[in-house]
Design a protein around this motif. Structure first.
Motif, PDB file in Angstrom:
ATOM      1  N   ASP A 194       0.836  -1.202   0.000  1.00 13.53           N
ATOM      2  CA  ASP A 194       0.000   0.000   0.000  1.00 13.53           C
ATOM      3  C   ASP A 194       0.868   1.248   0.000  1.00 13.53           C
ATOM      4  O   ASP A 194       2.084   1.188   0.178  1.00 13.53           O
ATOM      5  CB  ASP A 194      -0.951   0.007   1.202  1.00 13.53           C
ATOM      6  N   ILE A 195       0.234   2.387  -0.188  1.00 10.76           N
ATOM      7  CA  ILE A 195       0.938   3.652  -0.320  1.00 10.76           C
ATOM      8  C   ILE A 195       1.667   4.042   0.960  1.00 10.76           C
ATOM      9  O   ILE A 195       2.736   4.665   0.917  1.00 10.76           O
ATOM     10  CB  ILE A 195      -0.048   4.774  -0.743  1.00 10.76           C
ATOM     11  N   ASN A 196       1.125   3.675   2.121  1.00  9.01           N
ATOM     12  CA  ASN A 196       1.768   4.037   3.384  1.00  9.01           C
ATOM     13  C   ASN A 196       3.135   3.364   3.534  1.00  9.01           C
ATOM     14  O   ASN A 196       4.086   3.975   4.039  1.00  9.01           O
ATOM     15  CB  ASN A 196       0.871   3.684   4.564  1.00  9.01           C
ATOM     16  N   LYS A 197       3.227   2.115   3.084  1.00 12.84           N
ATOM     17  CA  LYS A 197       4.513   1.417   3.139  1.00 12.84           C
ATOM     18  C   LYS A 197       5.511   2.049   2.177  1.00 12.84           C
ATOM     19  O   LYS A 197       6.698   2.167   2.487  1.00 12.84           O
ATOM     20  CB  LYS A 197       4.328  -0.071   2.825  1.00 12.84           C
ATOM     21  N   ARG A 198       5.031   2.459   1.040  1.00 13.18           N
ATOM     22  CA  ARG A 198       5.920   3.115   0.077  1.00 13.18           C
ATOM     23  C   ARG A 198       6.423   4.448   0.626  1.00 13.18           C
ATOM     24  O   ARG A 198       7.610   4.774   0.517  1.00 13.18           O
ATOM     25  CB  ARG A 198       5.193   3.333  -1.244  1.00 13.18           C
ATOM     26  N   HIS A 224       9.061   3.871   3.207  1.00  9.75           N
ATOM     27  CA  HIS A 224      10.343   3.547   2.572  1.00  9.75           C
ATOM     28  C   HIS A 224      11.033   4.801   2.045  1.00  9.75           C
ATOM     29  O   HIS A 224      12.247   4.974   2.212  1.00  9.75           O
ATOM     30  CB  HIS A 224      10.128   2.553   1.433  1.00  9.75           C
ATOM     31  N   LEU A 225      10.278   5.676   1.437  1.00  8.62           N
ATOM     32  CA  LEU A 225      10.857   6.906   0.900  1.00  8.62           C
ATOM     33  C   LEU A 225      11.387   7.809   2.011  1.00  8.62           C
ATOM     34  O   LEU A 225      12.416   8.465   1.845  1.00  8.62           O
ATOM     35  CB  LEU A 225       9.815   7.649   0.054  1.00  8.62           C
ATOM     36  N   ARG A 226      10.712   7.824   3.165  1.00  5.49           N
ATOM     37  CA  ARG A 226      11.221   8.599   4.294  1.00  5.49           C
ATOM     38  C   ARG A 226      12.547   8.027   4.777  1.00  5.49           C
ATOM     39  O   ARG A 226      13.491   8.764   5.069  1.00  5.49           O
ATOM     40  CB  ARG A 226      10.197   8.608   5.441  1.00  5.49           C
ATOM     41  N   TRP A 227      12.602   6.695   4.866  1.00  3.33           N
ATOM     42  CA  TRP A 227      13.853   6.040   5.269  1.00  3.33           C
ATOM     43  C   TRP A 227      14.971   6.356   4.269  1.00  3.33           C
ATOM     44  O   TRP A 227      16.087   6.708   4.656  1.00  3.33           O
ATOM     45  CB  TRP A 227      13.649   4.533   5.350  1.00  3.33           C
ATOM     46  N   LEU A 228      14.648   6.258   2.996  1.00  5.92           N
ATOM     47  CA  LEU A 228      15.648   6.482   1.953  1.00  5.92           C
ATOM     48  C   LEU A 228      16.198   7.910   2.031  1.00  5.92           C
ATOM     49  O   LEU A 228      17.414   8.130   1.931  1.00  5.92           O
ATOM     50  CB  LEU A 228      15.017   6.224   0.583  1.00  5.92           C
ATOM     51  N   GLY A 229      15.319   8.877   2.230  1.00  4.70           N
ATOM     52  CA  GLY A 229      15.765  10.257   2.322  1.00  4.70           C
ATOM     53  C   GLY A 229      16.651  10.508   3.528  1.00  4.70           C
ATOM     54  O   GLY A 229      17.687  11.179   3.435  1.00  4.70           O
ATOM     55  N   ALA A 230      16.253   9.937   4.673  1.00  8.87           N
ATOM     56  CA  ALA A 230      17.043  10.127   5.897  1.00  8.87           C
ATOM     57  C   ALA A 230      18.407   9.461   5.773  1.00  8.87           C
ATOM     58  O   ALA A 230      19.438  10.033   6.155  1.00  8.87           O
ATOM     59  CB  ALA A 230      16.284   9.568   7.098  1.00  8.87           C
ATOM     60  N   MET A 231      18.455   8.243   5.237  1.00  4.71           N
ATOM     61  CA  MET A 231      19.724   7.538   5.096  1.00  4.71           C
ATOM     62  C   MET A 231      20.632   8.231   4.078  1.00  4.71           C
ATOM     63  O   MET A 231      21.854   8.283   4.245  1.00  4.71           O
ATOM     64  CB  MET A 231      19.486   6.077   4.665  1.00  4.71           C
ATOM     65  N   ALA A 257      27.644   0.728  15.834  1.00  2.00           N
ATOM     66  CA  ALA A 257      27.562   1.403  14.541  1.00  2.00           C
ATOM     67  C   ALA A 257      26.122   1.480  14.046  1.00  2.00           C
ATOM     68  O   ALA A 257      25.725   2.455  13.404  1.00  2.00           O
ATOM     69  CB  ALA A 257      28.438   0.690  13.518  1.00  2.00           C
ATOM     70  N   ALA A 258      25.336   0.464  14.332  1.00  2.00           N
ATOM     71  CA  ALA A 258      23.949   0.434  13.867  1.00  2.00           C
ATOM     72  C   ALA A 258      23.136   1.597  14.424  1.00  2.00           C
ATOM     73  O   ALA A 258      22.159   2.039  13.813  1.00  2.00           O
ATOM     74  CB  ALA A 258      23.298  -0.887  14.246  1.00  2.00           C
ATOM     75  N   LYS A 259      23.551   2.114  15.566  1.00  2.00           N
ATOM     76  CA  LYS A 259      22.826   3.238  16.159  1.00  2.00           C
ATOM     77  C   LYS A 259      22.843   4.463  15.249  1.00  2.00           C
ATOM     78  O   LYS A 259      21.975   5.327  15.352  1.00  2.00           O
ATOM     79  CB  LYS A 259      23.430   3.587  17.518  1.00  2.00           C
ATOM     80  N   ASN A 260      23.834   4.546  14.374  1.00  2.00           N
ATOM     81  CA  ASN A 260      23.896   5.658  13.431  1.00  2.00           C
ATOM     82  C   ASN A 260      22.831   5.561  12.342  1.00  2.00           C
ATOM     83  O   ASN A 260      22.612   6.531  11.611  1.00  2.00           O
ATOM     84  CB  ASN A 260      25.278   5.690  12.763  1.00  2.00           C
ATOM     85  N   TRP A 261      22.193   4.397  12.212  1.00  2.00           N
ATOM     86  CA  TRP A 261      21.271   4.159  11.111  1.00  2.00           C
ATOM     87  C   TRP A 261      19.856   3.852  11.573  1.00  2.00           C
ATOM     88  O   TRP A 261      19.004   3.416  10.777  1.00  2.00           O
ATOM     89  CB  TRP A 261      21.820   3.018  10.233  1.00  2.00           C
ATOM     90  N   VAL A 262      19.583   4.089  12.841  1.00  6.51           N
ATOM     91  CA  VAL A 262      18.240   3.847  13.380  1.00  6.51           C
ATOM     92  C   VAL A 262      17.267   4.840  12.751  1.00  6.51           C
ATOM     93  O   VAL A 262      17.554   6.041  12.622  1.00  6.51           O
ATOM     94  CB  VAL A 262      18.245   3.993  14.915  1.00  6.51           C
ATOM     95  N   HIS A 263      16.122   4.337  12.356  1.00  4.92           N
ATOM     96  CA  HIS A 263      15.067   5.195  11.797  1.00  4.92           C
ATOM     97  C   HIS A 263      13.730   4.477  11.998  1.00  4.92           C
ATOM     98  O   HIS A 263      13.651   3.259  11.839  1.00  4.92           O
ATOM     99  CB  HIS A 263      15.308   5.454  10.304  1.00  4.92           C
ATOM    100  N   PRO A 264      12.676   5.187  12.343  1.00 11.36           N
ATOM    101  CA  PRO A 264      11.391   4.527  12.613  1.00 11.36           C
ATOM    102  C   PRO A 264      10.810   3.775  11.422  1.00 11.36           C
ATOM    103  O   PRO A 264       9.990   2.871  11.599  1.00 11.36           O
ATOM    104  CB  PRO A 264      10.477   5.683  13.043  1.00 11.36           C
ATOM    105  N   ASP A 265      11.240   4.136  10.207  1.00 12.37           N
ATOM    106  CA  ASP A 265      10.704   3.470   9.025  1.00 12.37           C
ATOM    107  C   ASP A 265      11.649   2.425   8.429  1.00 12.37           C
ATOM    108  O   ASP A 265      11.441   1.966   7.316  1.00 12.37           O
ATOM    109  CB  ASP A 265      10.377   4.511   7.950  1.00 12.37           C
ATOM    110  N   ALA A 266      12.675   2.052   9.186  1.00 16.28           N
ATOM    111  CA  ALA A 266      13.638   1.061   8.678  1.00 16.28           C
ATOM    112  C   ALA A 266      12.956  -0.281   8.478  1.00 16.28           C
ATOM    113  O   ALA A 266      12.065  -0.651   9.209  1.00 16.28           O
ATOM    114  CB  ALA A 266      14.797   0.925   9.654  1.00 16.28           C
TER     115      ALA A 266
END
Length: 217
Positions: free
Chosen positions: A69-73, A76-83, A208-217
């Motif tokens: 669904d659109i919410n999952k997409r 993902h886009l929020r995660w991609l932008g933050a990373m 190191a993983a703490k640098n990549w934590v994001h709610p949408d991961a």
């Protein structure tokens, strides 16, 4: 798609991955980092296990995310932008950075792994350097030992410098170790580094993983 146990612990190590890699990791966004090079150990594999791993590597589906669904997409886009913002100093070229992140996301999800943990592992292993080589011969982003190309691949270790090939091997191998350790991330990470039972490498990855934590991961 299934995921590995949530990451709630720490990350860092690889007994001398290369002086340059260590320096690069330490300078990445100012994060403290100690590269400690190790390497997966070649162990006998049952024919059934070898067949499963070989099939997982051979499936060359492109890293194109699919969403129910659109919410999952949007997540993902929020995660991609933050990373992308966090990785910009290590990978200045936007297209290269996005392709790398899309592939990490795709391959980690495909293997049922925690994407945050995989990002931390790559930071520890190679400081996000595509052509990193450790003193024991491990190659690429996820520092794959060349014997894996012979055991479950087509024998061409040179392909381990290909982005998707390297990330796929790394994720499939880590998934294999997690299965062997019945979901115990600490022990599986130790196997990945060739230091099973020791705390340095798992703790390095967790940190190191703490640098990549994001709610949408």
């Amino acid at each position: 798609m299934s995921t590995a146990a949530p990451l709630h612990q720490g990350l860092l190590s690889r007994r001398a991955c290369l002086a340059a890699t260590a320096a690069g990791a330490g300078s990445l966004l100012g994060w403290p980092m100690v590269a400690v090079a190790g390497g997966q150990l070649e162990e006998p594999l049952a024919d059934s296990v070898r067949s499963v791993l070989s099939a997982a590597i051979a499936n060359r589906a492109p890293p194109v995310p699919e969403f129910d669904d659109i919410n999952k997409r949007l997540a993902h886009l929020r995660w991609l932008g933050a990373m992308s913002d966090r990785l910009k100093k290590r990978k200045p070229d936007f297209q290269t950075r996005i392709e790398f992140l899309q592939t990490v996301w795709y391959e980690s999800k495909r293997a049922g792994l925690d994407t945050t943990m995989v990002m931390g592992l790559i930071q520890v292993e190679s400081a996000f350097r595509k052509f990193a080589i450790s003193r024991v011969g491990a190659r690429g982003y996820m520092q794959i030992m060349p014997f894996w190309s012979r055991v479950i691949g087509d024998g061409d270790a040179g392909k381990l410098f290909n982005m998707q090939t390297n990330l796929r091997f790394g994720c499939v191998i880590l998934r294999h170790y997690l299965d062997r350790e019945r979901g115990d991330t600490f022990m599986a990470l130790g196997r990945y580094n060739g230091s099973r039972g020791r705390a340095e490498y798992p703790n390095a990855v967790y940190a190191a993983a703490k640098n990549w934590v994001h709610p949408d991961a």
